[in-house]
Design a protein around this motif. Structure first.
Motif, PDB file in Angstrom:
ATOM      1  N   ASP A   1      27.803  39.190  51.875  1.00 13.17           N
ATOM      2  CA  ASP A   1      27.867  38.259  51.046  1.00 13.17           C
ATOM      3  C   ASP A   1      27.060  38.450  49.891  1.00 13.17           C
ATOM      4  O   ASP A   1      26.085  39.218  50.287  1.00 13.17           O
TER       5      ASP A   1
ATOM      6  N   GLU B   1      29.791  37.072  44.080  1.00 17.34           N
ATOM      7  CA  GLU B   1      30.561  35.242  43.820  1.00 17.34           C
ATOM      8  C   GLU B   1      29.990  34.729  42.974  1.00 17.34           C
ATOM      9  O   GLU B   1      31.521  33.492  42.480  1.00 17.34           O
TER      10      GLU B   1
ATOM     11  N   LYS C   1      32.996  32.115  40.929  1.00 14.30           N
ATOM     12  CA  LYS C   1      32.794  30.814  41.095  1.00 14.30           C
ATOM     13  C   LYS C   1      32.790  29.969  39.352  1.00 14.30           C
ATOM     14  O   LYS C   1      34.123  29.287  38.762  1.00 14.30           O
TER      15      LYS C   1
ATOM     16  N   GLU D   1      38.656  33.384  47.003  1.00 14.14           N
ATOM     17  CA  GLU D   1      39.112  33.101  48.431  1.00 14.14           C
ATOM     18  C   GLU D   1      39.644  34.442  49.537  1.00 14.14           C
ATOM     19  O   GLU D   1      38.540  35.375  50.729  1.00 14.14           O
TER      20      GLU D   1
ATOM     21  N   GLU E   1      35.719  35.806  49.985  1.00 10.88           N
ATOM     22  CA  GLU E   1      34.787  35.090  51.279  1.00 10.88           C
ATOM     23  C   GLU E   1      35.444  35.698  53.062  1.00 10.88           C
ATOM     24  O   GLU E   1      34.908  35.664  53.450  1.00 10.88           O
ATOM     25  N   LYS E   2      36.791  36.250  52.609  1.00  8.84           N
ATOM     26  CA  LYS E   2      37.591  36.607  53.935  1.00  8.84           C
ATOM     27  C   LYS E   2      37.093  37.571  54.323  1.00  8.84           C
ATOM     28  O   LYS E   2      36.804  38.117  55.916  1.00  8.84           O
TER      29      LYS E   2
ATOM     30  N   ASN F   1      33.397  38.797  54.334  1.00  9.59           N
ATOM     31  CA  ASN F   1      32.305  37.508  54.761  1.00  9.59           C
ATOM     32  C   ASN F   1      32.656  37.392  56.387  1.00  9.59           C
ATOM     33  O   ASN F   1      33.238  37.448  57.111  1.00  9.59           O
TER      34      ASN F   1
END
Ligand code: G1P
Length: 301
Positions: free
Chosen positions: A71, A76, A80, A89, A92-93, A95
């Motif tokens: 992470d 992030e 956000k 997105e 996040e893929k 992680n």
């Protein structure tokens, strides 16, 4: 019943000397095709084939690889706050669930067989996949998934295979084989990096393998008796060849897809162009640029 293949080994301990000076401070597996590092392509292919445990065989200077799959809370949070959801997105893929990746060190560069052997305790007594990140394969159905399908239908050891020109054959493991189905050959022998005139065929091993755990015993024996192969290294090819001698099946699998040799500069550039042209957000501008650049070059000749 055939055991499912859920573990994949990624030998990523190489020095990446062909890409110096870039690889002086970054692992070659972090070099990017468009905007994704080579390792991401390899992991995505493994996931698509149902792999859930990822074993990285690393070495000194590869910490960036470990960070890549963690992470990145500050990054992030900032994305956000700026409502950059699309990038978020994508990020996040990358992680990975805690515990899904294990890292083991190869202390000395003693060859691909040795690298795989370093993961022996994590592999245990199960069939496993090996993915070489240098070989990037663009395919509708990812190469490893194609191979796992073949393996589940007809268990054994599998190596991905494709024809290469004689001028390049000495860079590969090469198969002595006979056809079984349109895309499978039965391997009778295999030799690592033979001189072109001694190569048993033009069918070369490409960096995807499904192996039975017996292979680890052969590597064990080679290491115990200090029996090295081509280049004075413990070669995976030699240990797979021993499975044939032991009477166990080894198949070459002619995958469907386009393979890029990202271990060489020319192959890396070709992959960059192909992956750039495959992207909806880049295709038009990039194709126009390439056409102009080629036009300019031909005019200058
Ligand atoms: C390795 C293997 C070789 C295989 C090749 C595929 O060689 O030892 O058998 O054909 O990968 O890319 P390397 O490229 O690491 O020298």
């Amino acid at each position: 019943m055939t055991r499912k293949v859920t573990k994949a080994v990624f030998p990523v301990a190489g020095l990446g000397t062909r890409f110096l000076p870039a690889t002086k401070s970054i692992p070659k597996e972090i070099l990017t095709l468009v905007d994704r590092p080579l390792i991401q392509y390899a992991i995505d292919e493994a996931r698509a084939a149902g792999i859930t445990e990822f074993i990285f065989v690393t070495s000194r200077g590869k910490a960036a690889l470990e960070d890549y799959f963690d992470d990145a809370p500050e990054l992030e949070a900032s994305l956000k706050a700026k409502k950059k959801t699309a990038i978020l997105e994508e990020l996040e893929k990358t992680n990975m669930p805690s515990g899904a990746i294990a890292y083991v060190r190869q202390r000395k560069a003693l060859g691909l067989g040795h690298a795989v052997w370093c993961a022996r305790r994590m592999i245990g007594d199960e069939p496993f996949a090996v993915i070489l990140t240098d070989d990037v394969i663009a395919a509708d159905k990812p190469c490893l998934a194609q191979m796992i399908e073949a393996y589940e239908e007809n268990p054994g050891n599998y190596v991905a295979a494709m024809e290469v020109p004689s001028s390049k054959i000495s860079a590969y493991g090469v198969l002595d084989c006979e056809p079984v189905t349109p895309n499978t050959v039965k391997v009778k022998g295999m030799v690592e990096k033979p001189p072109a005139e001694e190569a048993p065929s033009n069918l070369a091993v490409i960096g995807r393998y499904i192996l039975t755990p017996e292979i680890l015993k052969h590597i064990d024996d080679a290491i115990a008796s200090k029996t090295t192969g081509a280049g004075g290294e413990y070669q995976l090819t030699d240990s797979i060849a021993q499975e044939i001698d032991a009477g166990n099946p080894v198949y070459g699998f002619r995958f469907k897809g386009q393979r890029y040799d990202c271990g060489t500069k020319a192959g890396f550039l070709q992959a960059t162009v192909a992956f750039g042209l495959a992207r909806d957000d880049l295709r038009d501008e990039f194709a126009e640029y390439l056409a102009d650049a080629i036009g300019m070059q031909s005019a200058a000749e």
